[in-house]
Design a protein around this motif. Structure first.
Motif, PDB file in Angstrom:
ATOM      1  N   PHE A 153      54.319  39.106  32.521  1.00 25.73           N
ATOM      2  CA  PHE A 153      54.831  37.768  32.269  1.00 25.73           C
ATOM      3  C   PHE A 153      55.236  37.558  30.817  1.00 25.73           C
ATOM      4  N   GLY A 154      54.788  38.440  29.938  1.00 29.13           N
ATOM      5  CA  GLY A 154      55.071  38.266  28.522  1.00 29.13           C
ATOM      6  C   GLY A 154      54.192  37.233  27.852  1.00 29.13           C
ATOM      7  N   GLY A 155      53.001  37.023  28.391  1.00 30.33           N
ATOM      8  CA  GLY A 155      52.069  36.049  27.818  1.00 30.33           C
ATOM      9  C   GLY A 155      51.599  35.047  28.857  1.00 30.33           C
ATOM     10  N   TYR A 156      50.757  34.127  28.424  1.00 30.28           N
ATOM     11  CA  TYR A 156      50.168  33.127  29.323  1.00 30.28           C
ATOM     12  C   TYR A 156      51.114  31.928  29.453  1.00 30.28           C
ATOM     13  N   ARG A 157      52.233  32.145  30.134  1.00 27.88           N
ATOM     14  CA  ARG A 157      53.286  31.148  30.226  1.00 27.88           C
ATOM     15  C   ARG A 157      53.268  30.430  31.571  1.00 27.88           C
ATOM     16  N   VAL A 158      53.756  29.199  31.564  1.00 25.86           N
ATOM     17  CA  VAL A 158      53.899  28.438  32.803  1.00 25.86           C
ATOM     18  C   VAL A 158      54.815  29.211  33.747  1.00 25.86           C
ATOM     19  N   GLN A 159      54.433  29.275  35.016  1.00 22.98           N
ATOM     20  CA  GLN A 159      55.210  29.987  36.025  1.00 22.98           C
ATOM     21  C   GLN A 159      55.804  28.988  37.029  1.00 22.98           C
ATOM     22  N   GLY A 160      56.990  29.291  37.553  1.00 24.62           N
ATOM     23  CA  GLY A 160      57.557  28.488  38.623  1.00 24.62           C
ATOM     24  C   GLY A 160      58.466  27.362  38.192  1.00 24.62           C
ATOM     25  N   ARG A 161      58.987  27.426  36.989  1.00 25.61           N
ATOM     26  CA  ARG A 161      59.943  26.400  36.574  1.00 25.61           C
ATOM     27  C   ARG A 161      61.348  26.743  37.076  1.00 25.61           C
TER      28      ARG A 161
END
Length: 281
Positions: A153-161
């Motif tokens: 993911f390339g880090g702890y990023r918000v998913q599903g936008r």
């Protein structure tokens, strides 16, 4: 209905039956004392692979081993009476094949007394979930931000936008259709979490998702404020224990250096004497 109202420990079917009803209360635990504290108030207690970061100082969950999960699972089991205990399957313990997943999940359940395991992923692990549940191993799913895939993911990023929302929805559907009894939705847009909760037949458990989910989970150390600087947006601090603990430690250090601790009440004389509580020492 809360765990305290049950005359027995909650089971995966009990949790599945809570879809659309009173929200499920879920927290992590990694030790016996914390398990005893949360048991009375929680429906689900997760022995999370977050133990690697929380207790072992690891930079991510990727270094957590099956042996670590079993060790902490045993500790938590000793502290629970009412809540459903779920143990995370660590990275590398289930991705190779459904057969590998079964061997390791069966070992975790046999060694810890857990009622279920949790695996991360959606469509990619649906076959594994189906394989496990067909063989008597209840599975909780976990989609959205899956920490074991943090490097992808390339880090702890918000998913599903945006356009990615449909992929997360497909993951939720796949997990439910494969036989999971509940699914964690982590760090996804609120509207998407509401939509998934409405469209899947199993309970959704949010963390950085939506109040509309069928339940919520947090890392217990986060919500108790045991980390001074670590403040994810989705975590509400219900206490600031790090501050009070640091103050207590500082007071102890000062008293030791001043030789005011131990005082007479904390040492032993040649003859027994009565101390606080009426006990002889």
């Amino acid at each position: 209905m809360s765990a305290t109202a049950e005359s027995r420990a909650l089971t995966p079917p009990d949790i599945a039956a809570r879809k659309g009803k009173t929200p499920l209360v879920c927290l992590t635990a990694y030790t016996t004392p914390i398990a005893k504290l949360v048991d009375e108030h929680c429906d689900v207690v997760l022995v999370g692979d977050s133990v690697g970061m929380v207790l072992h100082g690891m930079p991510s969950t990727l270094g957590v081993t099956l042996e670590m999960m079993i060790l902490h699972g045993k500790a938590v089991r000793r502290g629970l009476q009412s809540a459903l205990m779920v143990v995370d399957m660590p990275f590398g313990s289930y991705e190779e094949s459904p057969e590998q997943a079964f061997r390791n999940a069966a070992l975790v359940m046999a060694e810890t007394g857990a009622a279920a395991v949790k695996v991360e992923g959606g469509e990619s692990v649906a076959e594994t979930i189906r394989f496990l549940t067909a063989r008597g191993i209840p599975v909780m799913g976990h989609i959205g931000l899956t920490p074991q895939a943090v490097n992808a993911f390339g880090g702890y990023r918000v998913q599903g936008r945006g356009e990615r929302a449909e992929r997360i929805l497909r993951d939720a559907m796949a997990v439910a259709e494969a036989g999971a009894f509940a699914v964690v939705l982590e760090k996804i847009p609120e509207a998407l979490a509401r939509r998934i909760t409405q469209e899947v037949a199993i309970p959704t458990i949010g963390i950085g998702a939506s109040a509309s989910c069928d339940g919520q989970i947090l890392v217990v150390d986060d919500m108790l404020g045991l980390f001074g600087a670590f403040r994810p947006r989705f975590v509400k601090r219900y206490a600031e224990l790090a501050e009070s603990a640091e103050a207590a430690i500082a007071t102890y250090a000062n008293e030791v250096r001043e030789r005011s601790f131990p005082a007479l009440d904390h040492v032993f004389g040649d003859e027994p004497r009565t101390v606080s509580g009426g006990q002889a020492a």
